[in-house]
Structures are given as C-alpha cells and as structure tokens.
Design a protein around this motif. Structure first.
Motif, PDB file in Angstrom:
ATOM      1  N   VAL A  34      44.323  49.382  40.090  1.00 29.27           N
ATOM      2  CA  VAL A  34      45.299  48.530  39.408  1.00 29.27           C
ATOM      3  C   VAL A  34      44.760  48.161  38.034  1.00 29.27           C
ATOM      4  O   VAL A  34      43.662  47.613  37.910  1.00 29.27           O
ATOM      5  CB  VAL A  34      45.582  47.247  40.210  1.00 29.27           C
ATOM      6  CG1 VAL A  34      46.522  46.315  39.430  1.00 29.27           C
ATOM      7  CG2 VAL A  34      46.186  47.588  41.565  1.00 29.27           C
ATOM      8  N   TYR A  35      45.532  48.465  36.994  1.00 27.20           N
ATOM      9  CA  TYR A  35      45.183  48.068  35.639  1.00 27.20           C
ATOM     10  C   TYR A  35      45.833  46.728  35.332  1.00 27.20           C
ATOM     11  O   TYR A  35      46.984  46.476  35.698  1.00 27.20           O
ATOM     12  CB  TYR A  35      45.661  49.116  34.634  1.00 27.20           C
ATOM     13  CG  TYR A  35      44.837  50.382  34.644  1.00 27.20           C
ATOM     14  CD1 TYR A  35      43.717  50.500  33.825  1.00 27.20           C
ATOM     15  CD2 TYR A  35      45.174  51.445  35.470  1.00 27.20           C
ATOM     16  CE1 TYR A  35      42.947  51.659  33.838  1.00 27.20           C
ATOM     17  CE2 TYR A  35      44.415  52.608  35.487  1.00 27.20           C
ATOM     18  CZ  TYR A  35      43.293  52.702  34.674  1.00 27.20           C
ATOM     19  OH  TYR A  35      42.526  53.843  34.696  1.00 27.20           O
ATOM     20  N   GLY A  36      45.095  45.858  34.634  1.00 28.55           N
ATOM     21  CA  GLY A  36      45.635  44.551  34.288  1.00 28.55           C
ATOM     22  C   GLY A  36      44.896  43.940  33.122  1.00 28.55           C
ATOM     23  O   GLY A  36      44.081  44.595  32.462  1.00 28.55           O
ATOM     24  N   ASP A  37      45.199  42.665  32.855  1.00 29.52           N
ATOM     25  CA  ASP A  37      44.586  41.991  31.715  1.00 29.52           C
ATOM     26  C   ASP A  37      43.192  41.473  32.072  1.00 29.52           C
ATOM     27  O   ASP A  37      42.639  41.798  33.124  1.00 29.52           O
ATOM     28  CB  ASP A  37      45.491  40.871  31.198  1.00 29.52           C
ATOM     29  CG  ASP A  37      45.754  39.796  32.247  1.00 29.52           C
ATOM     30  OD1 ASP A  37      44.955  39.681  33.209  1.00 29.52           O
ATOM     31  OD2 ASP A  37      46.761  39.076  32.116  1.00 29.52           O
ATOM     32  N   PRO A  41      37.890  38.686  34.523  1.00 29.84           N
ATOM     33  CA  PRO A  41      37.007  39.765  34.058  1.00 29.84           C
ATOM     34  C   PRO A  41      35.866  40.105  35.000  1.00 29.84           C
ATOM     35  O   PRO A  41      35.346  41.221  34.967  1.00 29.84           O
ATOM     36  CB  PRO A  41      36.478  39.228  32.720  1.00 29.84           C
ATOM     37  CG  PRO A  41      36.612  37.738  32.826  1.00 29.84           C
ATOM     38  CD  PRO A  41      37.848  37.513  33.639  1.00 29.84           C
ATOM     39  N   ARG A  42      35.464  39.178  35.862  1.00 25.22           N
ATOM     40  CA  ARG A  42      34.318  39.439  36.750  1.00 25.22           C
ATOM     41  C   ARG A  42      34.759  39.980  38.107  1.00 25.22           C
ATOM     42  O   ARG A  42      33.924  40.259  38.967  1.00 25.22           O
ATOM     43  CB  ARG A  42      33.511  38.158  36.941  1.00 25.22           C
ATOM     44  CG  ARG A  42      32.900  37.630  35.656  1.00 25.22           C
ATOM     45  CD  ARG A  42      32.077  36.379  35.889  1.00 25.22           C
ATOM     46  NE  ARG A  42      31.513  35.869  34.639  1.00 25.22           N
ATOM     47  CZ  ARG A  42      30.767  34.781  34.532  1.00 25.22           C
ATOM     48  NH1 ARG A  42      30.488  34.080  35.639  1.00 25.22           N
ATOM     49  NH2 ARG A  42      30.305  34.391  33.364  1.00 25.22           N
ATOM     50  N   LEU A  43      36.037  40.135  38.284  1.00 22.84           N
ATOM     51  CA  LEU A  43      36.557  40.612  39.560  1.00 22.84           C
ATOM     52  C   LEU A  43      36.873  42.099  39.434  1.00 22.84           C
ATOM     53  O   LEU A  43      37.747  42.498  38.665  1.00 22.84           O
ATOM     54  CB  LEU A  43      37.830  39.834  39.918  1.00 22.84           C
ATOM     55  CG  LEU A  43      38.344  39.918  41.355  1.00 22.84           C
ATOM     56  CD1 LEU A  43      37.321  39.320  42.315  1.00 22.84           C
ATOM     57  CD2 LEU A  43      39.675  39.187  41.474  1.00 22.84           C
ATOM     58  N   LEU A  51      40.021  47.204  40.467  1.00 21.08           N
ATOM     59  CA  LEU A  51      40.644  46.592  39.298  1.00 21.08           C
ATOM     60  C   LEU A  51      39.991  47.096  38.020  1.00 21.08           C
ATOM     61  O   LEU A  51      38.764  47.205  37.926  1.00 21.08           O
ATOM     62  CB  LEU A  51      40.514  45.070  39.350  1.00 21.08           C
ATOM     63  CG  LEU A  51      40.984  44.368  40.632  1.00 21.08           C
ATOM     64  CD1 LEU A  51      40.937  42.849  40.448  1.00 21.08           C
ATOM     65  CD2 LEU A  51      42.377  44.821  41.021  1.00 21.08           C
ATOM     66  N   VAL A  52      40.828  47.401  37.037  1.00 19.68           N
ATOM     67  CA  VAL A  52      40.363  47.776  35.710  1.00 19.68           C
ATOM     68  C   VAL A  52      41.016  46.820  34.710  1.00 19.68           C
ATOM     69  O   VAL A  52      42.246  46.730  34.643  1.00 19.68           O
ATOM     70  CB  VAL A  52      40.719  49.230  35.359  1.00 19.68           C
ATOM     71  CG1 VAL A  52      40.254  49.560  33.944  1.00 19.68           C
ATOM     72  CG2 VAL A  52      40.109  50.195  36.365  1.00 19.68           C
TER      73      VAL A  52
END
Length: 379
Positions: A34-37, A41-43, A51-52
């Motif tokens: 899953v790409y997201g904002d 950031p640490r997850l 997650l990216v």
C-alpha cells in the motif's frame, strides 16, 4: 494499492477500503503493498500489508496527483506486481505508465468527482478528462454503486466491475465516550461530513435551526481547504445552543459511540457512490434522514426520511422525533441490510477474483481504448 493517503485509515472512504480489503487479502496469503503519505513514517507494516510512504505537494489541486505520481515511479522501478489497484480516476495519467511496465491495472473510479462544487472550471474539466483517460487506459474499472456503473455504461458504453463497500456492524457500543460531550444516548441527531457544499452541511444546520427539534444536533467534520464554507456553517449555528459543532473526530471509539447512539443520522452527501459514512450509520443500527438522490435511496432501499432543502429537513426532523417506534424499526432494518448486503468479506472476494483475472491476462483495454463519450452526453 495506490492513489490514496494510505493506511492506517484515518481520512476517507478510499483509505478505509484499502485497509479493509488489503488486510483481508494479506490474511489470505497475498503480498499486498500500500502506497500512502508520510503520516506514519515509522510504520512499515500494518495488518499484514507492506507500507511505502511517499511525499506529496500540500496543495489541493496537486496533493493526490503528486503523491500517486511518485508512488507510480517507485512501483515501476522495482519488480512488477501481478496487479495494481489505482484508487480515484484523477490518477488516470499514471495508468499507462504502470501498464507499460507490464502491470495490469484496475482503476476504482470515484463518484463523479467533477460535479463537486469545490472544483472550478479547470478542475471539473480535468476530472471529466480523467474519467475518459481511465476508460481508455485501464484493464478494468471498479464502480462502488449501481449509479456509477450505469454512468460509465451510458457515457462510454464500457462495463465496470460493480464492487460495493462494506459496512462495520455494531451490536454493542459503550456510551461512556459521549459523556465528555454532554450528549445522552439516543437523545441527539448526528451529521458527519467534510464541510463541502455537495455534502449540504450548511443546509443541515439551517434546516435544524428552523426546526422545532428538541434533541440537539451534533455535527462532526471540518474542511481543510474550505474556510469560507466552514465560516458559513459556524455563522448558521451561532446562537443556537442545540447545535454542537464538534470539528474533526479521529477517535474511533468516540465515532462508533456517536453513530451507534444517535437518535437519527442526517446524511447530506449528494455526490459519489456508496458512501462509507452512510454505511457506518446503517451498521450501527441508526435510522437515517438522507439527502434525496438515487445513490442514497439505493443504499437505504428507500427506507429513510429524505430532504432536498432546509425546509424539508426541518419537516423530516419533526416527523422523526414524533415517531420513535419508526425510528427504532428503521434503525434495525438498516443494520440488517448492512450485515446482509455490504460485507467486507464479499468485497475482498471480488477484489481477489479481479486481481487473479488481471494477472492471467483479462482486460477491457481492447474495448476501452477507443471509447468516446456518447454524443448525447457530451459536454
């Protein structure tokens, strides 16, 4: 899965869909990215999903496009996935890049975004162009409501995959979170929406104020890009102690309590398909007073009060407060329909099926690449 703010879901319907669908596919053994904002950031993993995090430009017109553009570049730079799901037709410019890398793409089109009042002429023209671009470049289109599927068939004569959203079903929910707000269970009306004209928050507040309603109105929502509209809502509510403007609420326990223990849920959304806020109210067993459009009528199976303006809402509120047995009955029927028709397991089944079909070469691209809007619907 790209085109959204990502997960954990804390913003809107697309993010919720990504979390509910992606986590279920991951639990079935699929590798889900899953790409997201950069909100978390640490997850780097969530409910089995990889997650990216990618940056974006914090400008209304460019935020989604910039985030998805960078996500696309990241996706095509590595080993190609078996299939990609792009959420929001606005991201159509990147579909051809993914396909050029050999990645089959399904686009989950939004609910006729060009009709939203927040977009000016250029924005509306872009969204209409993006609809057509999605049709001509995608391997599959996903619609979350029959009205959206009908629109694409009528406008472009192309089929879509009709895959609804799911509804969280609540049977027991604590009333404790309501105490800090001074609200009593089953003794308040609720509205939850971003403060945007097509969600009719202003009409809801104005209609409530004109009404003789005895129960208070709790309004959850905000508008990061609509200061003028937010000011108009606040001005409309000023001086009426019955109206509680709660702002944005991100505490899920509190949101659940509000949905589950409202006397009625007032739903003003008029643009879009199957709306997650409406499904949440249904799953919580709360009767609805809905803005009178086909999307809402279809989801509710016409089992709700409806309104088109402030005066009609005032009348609907009076009728609801005068008939508590009907309020209870409609709430129970809504929860039963949500549990039967809007199941996330069924949604995940359909996404899994579609991903497997795309991975083995199924595509509507041959039909869609030459599609044009029908003459009678051209604008």
């Amino acid at each position: 899965m790209l085109g959204t703010r990502g997960v954990p879901a804390a913003y809107g319907g697309f993010e919720t869909a990504v979390e509910e669908i992606g986590s279920r596919l991951a639990a079935r053994g699929h590798e889900v990215t899953v790409y997201g904002d950069r909100a978390h950031p640490r997850l780097d993993e969530h409910l089995g999903m990889r997650l990216v995090h990618v940056p974006s430009l914090p400008v209304k017109q460019l935020e989604t496009l910039s985030r998805t553009g960078i996500a696309t570049l990241h996706a095509i730079a590595g080993p190609p996935p078996d299939a990609a799901f792009v959420f929001n037709a606005a991201n159509a410019p990147y579909v051809s890049l993914l396909r050029a890398r050999g990645i089959p793409v399904a686009v989950h089109v939004d609910g006729l975004e060009w009709r939203r009042a927040k977009w000016g002429g250029a924005g509306r023209a872009y969204y209409r162009w993006a609809e057509a671009r999605s049709v001509r470049t995608a391997d599959a289109l996903i619609a979350d409501a029959p009205g959206i599927a009908d629109y694409y068939l009528r406008e472009f004569r192309v089929p879509t995959e009709l895959i609804r959203y799911g509804a969280p079903v609540l049977h027991r929910c604590s009333t404790a979170p309501l105490r800090a707000l001074g609200l009593d269970a089953e003794r308040f009306h609720l509205a939850v929406a971003r403060f945007e004209p097509e969600n009719h928050v202003l009409e809801i507040v104005e209609g409530y104020r004109r009404s003789s309603a005895r129960l208070p109105l709790a309004v959850v929502g905000s508008a990061p890009y609509s200061a003028d509209y937010t000011r108009a809502v606040r001005d409309a509510a000023a001086g009426d102690d019955r109206i509680r403007l709660l702002g944005g609420v991100w505490d899920q326990e509190l949101l659940d309590a509000l949905y589950a223990h409202a006397y009625t849920y007032v739903h003003g959304h008029s643009v879009g398909g199957t709306n997650p806020s409406l499904l949440r109210a249904m799953g919580a067993g709360t009767a609805t007073i809905a803005f009178d459009v086909d999307f809402n009528r279809e989801v509710l199976a016409d089992d709700a009060w409806t309104f088109r303006d402030a005066e009609q809402l005032a009348t609907a509120l009076a009728r609801a407060e005068a008939d508590e047995p009907l309020v209870i009955a409609r709430g129970l029927r809504a929860r039963e329909r949500a549990a039967r028709v809007f199941r996330w397991e069924d949604v995940a089944d359909e996404y899994e099926r579609l991903a497997e079909e795309l991975a083995t070469g199924a595509s509507m691209h041959g039909l869609g690449r030459t599609a044009r809007r029908t003459v009678q619907n051209a604008r």
